[in-house]
Design a protein around this motif. Structure first.
Motif, PDB file in Angstrom:
ATOM      1  N   ASP A  23       0.831  -1.212   0.000  1.00 32.10           N
ATOM      2  CA  ASP A  23       0.000   0.000   0.000  1.00 32.10           C
ATOM      3  C   ASP A  23       0.861   1.256   0.000  1.00 32.10           C
ATOM      4  O   ASP A  23       0.613   2.201  -0.749  1.00 32.10           O
ATOM      5  CB  ASP A  23      -0.937   0.013   1.214  1.00 32.10           C
ATOM      6  CG  ASP A  23      -2.234  -0.728   0.934  1.00 32.10           C
ATOM      7  OD1 ASP A  23      -2.519  -1.008  -0.244  1.00 32.10           O
ATOM      8  OD2 ASP A  23      -2.962  -1.033   1.893  1.00 32.10           O
ATOM      9  N   LYS A  24       1.873   1.277   0.867  1.00 35.83           N
ATOM     10  CA  LYS A  24       2.733   2.471   0.937  1.00 35.83           C
ATOM     11  C   LYS A  24       3.463   2.691  -0.376  1.00 35.83           C
ATOM     12  O   LYS A  24       3.535   3.813  -0.883  1.00 35.83           O
ATOM     13  CB  LYS A  24       3.755   2.311   2.073  1.00 35.83           C
ATOM     14  CG  LYS A  24       3.176   2.549   3.450  1.00 35.83           C
ATOM     15  CD  LYS A  24       4.283   2.788   4.470  1.00 35.83           C
ATOM     16  CE  LYS A  24       3.697   2.900   5.866  1.00 35.83           C
ATOM     17  NZ  LYS A  24       3.612   1.621   6.555  1.00 35.83           N
ATOM     18  N   VAL A  30      -4.012 -10.890  -9.104  1.00 36.69           N
ATOM     19  CA  VAL A  30      -4.592 -11.095  -7.781  1.00 36.69           C
ATOM     20  C   VAL A  30      -5.511  -9.935  -7.443  1.00 36.69           C
ATOM     21  O   VAL A  30      -5.098  -8.765  -7.483  1.00 36.69           O
ATOM     22  CB  VAL A  30      -3.491 -11.210  -6.692  1.00 36.69           C
ATOM     23  CG1 VAL A  30      -4.119 -11.484  -5.328  1.00 36.69           C
ATOM     24  CG2 VAL A  30      -2.482 -12.296  -7.045  1.00 36.69           C
ATOM     25  N   ASP A  31      -6.759 -10.258  -7.119  1.00 37.68           N
ATOM     26  CA  ASP A  31      -7.697  -9.268  -6.579  1.00 37.68           C
ATOM     27  C   ASP A  31      -7.592  -9.361  -5.058  1.00 37.68           C
ATOM     28  O   ASP A  31      -8.209 -10.221  -4.433  1.00 37.68           O
ATOM     29  CB  ASP A  31      -9.114  -9.577  -7.065  1.00 37.68           C
ATOM     30  CG  ASP A  31     -10.132  -8.576  -6.543  1.00 37.68           C
ATOM     31  OD1 ASP A  31      -9.789  -7.750  -5.663  1.00 37.68           O
ATOM     32  OD2 ASP A  31     -11.296  -8.640  -6.987  1.00 37.68           O
ATOM     33  N   LEU A  32      -6.754  -8.493  -4.476  1.00 43.66           N
ATOM     34  CA  LEU A  32      -6.491  -8.562  -3.033  1.00 43.66           C
ATOM     35  C   LEU A  32      -7.772  -8.408  -2.222  1.00 43.66           C
ATOM     36  O   LEU A  32      -7.921  -9.017  -1.161  1.00 43.66           O
ATOM     37  CB  LEU A  32      -5.482  -7.479  -2.630  1.00 43.66           C
ATOM     38  CG  LEU A  32      -4.071  -7.632  -3.210  1.00 43.66           C
ATOM     39  CD1 LEU A  32      -3.234  -6.411  -2.894  1.00 43.66           C
ATOM     40  CD2 LEU A  32      -3.411  -8.903  -2.700  1.00 43.66           C
ATOM     41  N   ALA A  72     -10.948 -14.253   3.556  1.00 47.01           N
ATOM     42  CA  ALA A  72     -10.430 -13.747   4.827  1.00 47.01           C
ATOM     43  C   ALA A  72      -9.553 -14.764   5.550  1.00 47.01           C
ATOM     44  O   ALA A  72      -8.671 -14.393   6.325  1.00 47.01           O
ATOM     45  CB  ALA A  72     -11.600 -13.332   5.719  1.00 47.01           C
ATOM     46  N   ASN A  73      -9.800 -16.063   5.312  1.00 50.98           N
ATOM     47  CA  ASN A  73      -9.001 -17.074   6.016  1.00 50.98           C
ATOM     48  C   ASN A  73      -7.604 -17.251   5.412  1.00 50.98           C
ATOM     49  O   ASN A  73      -6.758 -17.935   5.971  1.00 50.98           O
ATOM     50  CB  ASN A  73      -9.729 -18.421   6.023  1.00 50.98           C
ATOM     51  CG  ASN A  73      -9.779 -19.053   4.634  1.00 50.98           C
ATOM     52  OD1 ASN A  73     -10.143 -18.396   3.663  1.00 50.98           O
ATOM     53  ND2 ASN A  73      -9.400 -20.315   4.539  1.00 50.98           N
ATOM     54  N   VAL A  74      -7.360 -16.623   4.249  1.00 49.61           N
ATOM     55  CA  VAL A  74      -6.046 -16.736   3.614  1.00 49.61           C
ATOM     56  C   VAL A  74      -5.134 -15.647   4.167  1.00 49.61           C
ATOM     57  O   VAL A  74      -5.420 -14.461   4.038  1.00 49.61           O
ATOM     58  CB  VAL A  74      -6.159 -16.618   2.073  1.00 49.61           C
ATOM     59  CG1 VAL A  74      -4.780 -16.578   1.436  1.00 49.61           C
ATOM     60  CG2 VAL A  74      -6.975 -17.783   1.526  1.00 49.61           C
ATOM     61  N   LYS A  75      -4.057 -16.082   4.804  1.00 51.10           N
ATOM     62  CA  LYS A  75      -3.127 -15.124   5.413  1.00 51.10           C
ATOM     63  C   LYS A  75      -1.985 -14.775   4.484  1.00 51.10           C
ATOM     64  O   LYS A  75      -1.476 -13.663   4.487  1.00 51.10           O
ATOM     65  CB  LYS A  75      -2.562 -15.718   6.703  1.00 51.10           C
ATOM     66  CG  LYS A  75      -1.416 -14.885   7.285  1.00 51.10           C
ATOM     67  CD  LYS A  75      -1.429 -14.863   8.777  1.00 51.10           C
ATOM     68  CE  LYS A  75      -0.483 -13.831   9.337  1.00 51.10           C
ATOM     69  NZ  LYS A  75       0.917 -14.163   9.236  1.00 51.10           N
ATOM     70  N   ASN A 108      -4.111  -5.340   8.729  1.00 48.70           N
ATOM     71  CA  ASN A 108      -5.063  -4.916   7.697  1.00 48.70           C
ATOM     72  C   ASN A 108      -4.430  -4.317   6.448  1.00 48.70           C
ATOM     73  O   ASN A 108      -5.068  -3.548   5.734  1.00 48.70           O
ATOM     74  CB  ASN A 108      -6.089  -3.926   8.264  1.00 48.70           C
ATOM     75  CG  ASN A 108      -6.966  -4.589   9.302  1.00 48.70           C
ATOM     76  OD1 ASN A 108      -7.361  -5.739   9.137  1.00 48.70           O
ATOM     77  ND2 ASN A 108      -7.258  -3.881  10.384  1.00 48.70           N
ATOM     78  N   GLU A 109      -3.166  -4.634   6.185  1.00 45.99           N
ATOM     79  CA  GLU A 109      -2.599  -4.238   4.903  1.00 45.99           C
ATOM     80  C   GLU A 109      -1.761  -5.397   4.367  1.00 45.99           C
ATOM     81  O   GLU A 109      -1.391  -6.309   5.092  1.00 45.99           O
ATOM     82  CB  GLU A 109      -1.753  -2.958   5.015  1.00 45.99           C
ATOM     83  CG  GLU A 109      -0.535  -3.081   5.861  1.00 45.99           C
ATOM     84  CD  GLU A 109       0.334  -1.821   5.792  1.00 45.99           C
ATOM     85  OE1 GLU A 109       0.524  -1.292   4.673  1.00 45.99           O
ATOM     86  OE2 GLU A 109       0.826  -1.383   6.829  1.00 45.99           O
ATOM     87  N   TRP A 110      -1.512  -5.339   3.061  1.00 44.64           N
ATOM     88  CA  TRP A 110      -0.725  -6.374   2.415  1.00 44.64           C
ATOM     89  C   TRP A 110       0.732  -5.961   2.366  1.00 44.64           C
ATOM     90  O   TRP A 110       1.057  -4.841   1.966  1.00 44.64           O
ATOM     91  CB  TRP A 110      -1.238  -6.642   1.001  1.00 44.64           C
ATOM     92  CG  TRP A 110      -2.518  -7.403   0.979  1.00 44.64           C
ATOM     93  CD1 TRP A 110      -3.781  -6.887   0.905  1.00 44.64           C
ATOM     94  CD2 TRP A 110      -2.674  -8.825   1.040  1.00 44.64           C
ATOM     95  NE1 TRP A 110      -4.709  -7.898   0.914  1.00 44.64           N
ATOM     96  CE2 TRP A 110      -4.062  -9.104   0.993  1.00 44.64           C
ATOM     97  CE3 TRP A 110      -1.782  -9.896   1.123  1.00 44.64           C
ATOM     98  CZ2 TRP A 110      -4.572 -10.393   1.026  1.00 44.64           C
ATOM     99  CZ3 TRP A 110      -2.287 -11.183   1.153  1.00 44.64           C
ATOM    100  CH2 TRP A 110      -3.668 -11.424   1.102  1.00 44.64           C
ATOM    101  N   LYS A 111       1.604  -6.850   2.770  1.00 43.87           N
ATOM    102  CA  LYS A 111       3.044  -6.615   2.712  1.00 43.87           C
ATOM    103  C   LYS A 111       3.667  -7.671   1.811  1.00 43.87           C
ATOM    104  O   LYS A 111       3.066  -8.707   1.542  1.00 43.87           O
ATOM    105  CB  LYS A 111       3.667  -6.692   4.105  1.00 43.87           C
ATOM    106  CG  LYS A 111       3.204  -5.569   5.026  1.00 43.87           C
ATOM    107  CD  LYS A 111       3.946  -5.578   6.327  1.00 43.87           C
ATOM    108  CE  LYS A 111       3.587  -4.412   7.199  1.00 43.87           C
ATOM    109  NZ  LYS A 111       4.286  -3.187   6.878  1.00 43.87           N
ATOM    110  N   MET A 112       4.873  -7.377   1.354  1.00 44.53           N
ATOM    111  CA  MET A 112       5.594  -8.315   0.503  1.00 44.53           C
ATOM    112  C   MET A 112       6.943  -8.614   1.129  1.00 44.53           C
ATOM    113  O   MET A 112       7.632  -7.709   1.593  1.00 44.53           O
ATOM    114  CB  MET A 112       5.793  -7.726  -0.891  1.00 44.53           C
ATOM    115  CG  MET A 112       6.576  -8.657  -1.816  1.00 44.53           C
ATOM    116  SD  MET A 112       6.756  -7.934  -3.467  1.00 44.53           S
ATOM    117  CE  MET A 112       7.734  -9.194  -4.260  1.00 44.53           C
TER     118      MET A 112
END
Length: 196
Positions: free
Chosen positions: A14-15, A102-104, A109-112, A169-173
């Motif tokens: 996101d950042k 990928v549609d984030l 919700a159960n996929v971490k 609540n955000e996606w990191k790589m």
């Protein structure tokens, strides 16, 4: 241009994208290395030929159990949130050779975490592969968020490339970049588990 990732580096998608990221594309590209075999090597199957790298995306829950996999034998996740654009058998052409969209916002919700791997289905080691990379692209505007160079020569024929994971609540790589052996992702599962 996005950020050039180093092995082990972690970033917030996101950042890096400027916020509000919902659709991403993981692109993988490569070329067959040239000049690696002499005429005799080519005649006797000492390399050369087409190189078929396969990108896969594995879905894992909080407990580290695999819930689904998107790869050349299943081009769409059962929930529809992840789509593979199809198998490229040679690496010919410019840009991404394979893409996984990928549609984030639709990942269950159960996929971490989502783990991206690349395997050489034709079996050559990475000394026969040139200019290999994976990159994350913002699906909304096609801008590159991050790129990770995979051109590490060696006797491996597979790699655990990167992991996307939910954190606060955000996606990191996380650029993992761990080499391995195996024609399909299943053979990499023991190496993936410690990263979940």
């Amino acid at each position: 241009m996005g950020i050039n990732l180093q092995k082990g580096q972690k970033i917030s998608l996101d950042k890096e994208a400027g916020g509000g990221l919902s659709h991403i594309v993981m692109g993988v590209g490569w070329d067959a290395a040239t000049g690696k075999t002499g005429m005799l090597g080519g005649l006797f199957g000492g390399g050369g030929g087409n190189i078929d790298l396969d990108a896969s995306c594995l879905m894992f829950d909080e407990q580290g159990n695999q819930t689904d996999a998107v790869w050349f034998r299943q081009l769409r996740s059962r929930d529809g949130s992840i789509q593979h654009t199809g198998d490229n058998l040679t690496g010919e052409g410019e840009g991404d050779d394979e893409q996984i969209k990928v549609d984030l916002s639709a990942v269950p919700a159960n996929v971490k975490s989502l783990v991206f791997t690349v395997n050489n289905y034709t079996g050559q080691d990475f000394s026969k592969v040139a200019n290999a990379f994976c990159r994350i692209v913002n699906g909304a505007n096609d801008s590159e968020i991050a790129r990770y160079d995979l051109s590490c020569q060696g006797s491996h024929n597979a790699m655990v490339m990167a992991k996307l994971y939910r954190h606060n609540n955000e996606w990191k790589m996380h650029a993992i970049g761990e080499t391995g052996k195996g024609r399909t992702f299943e053979e990499l599962l023991p190496q993936i588990k410690p990263h979940l």
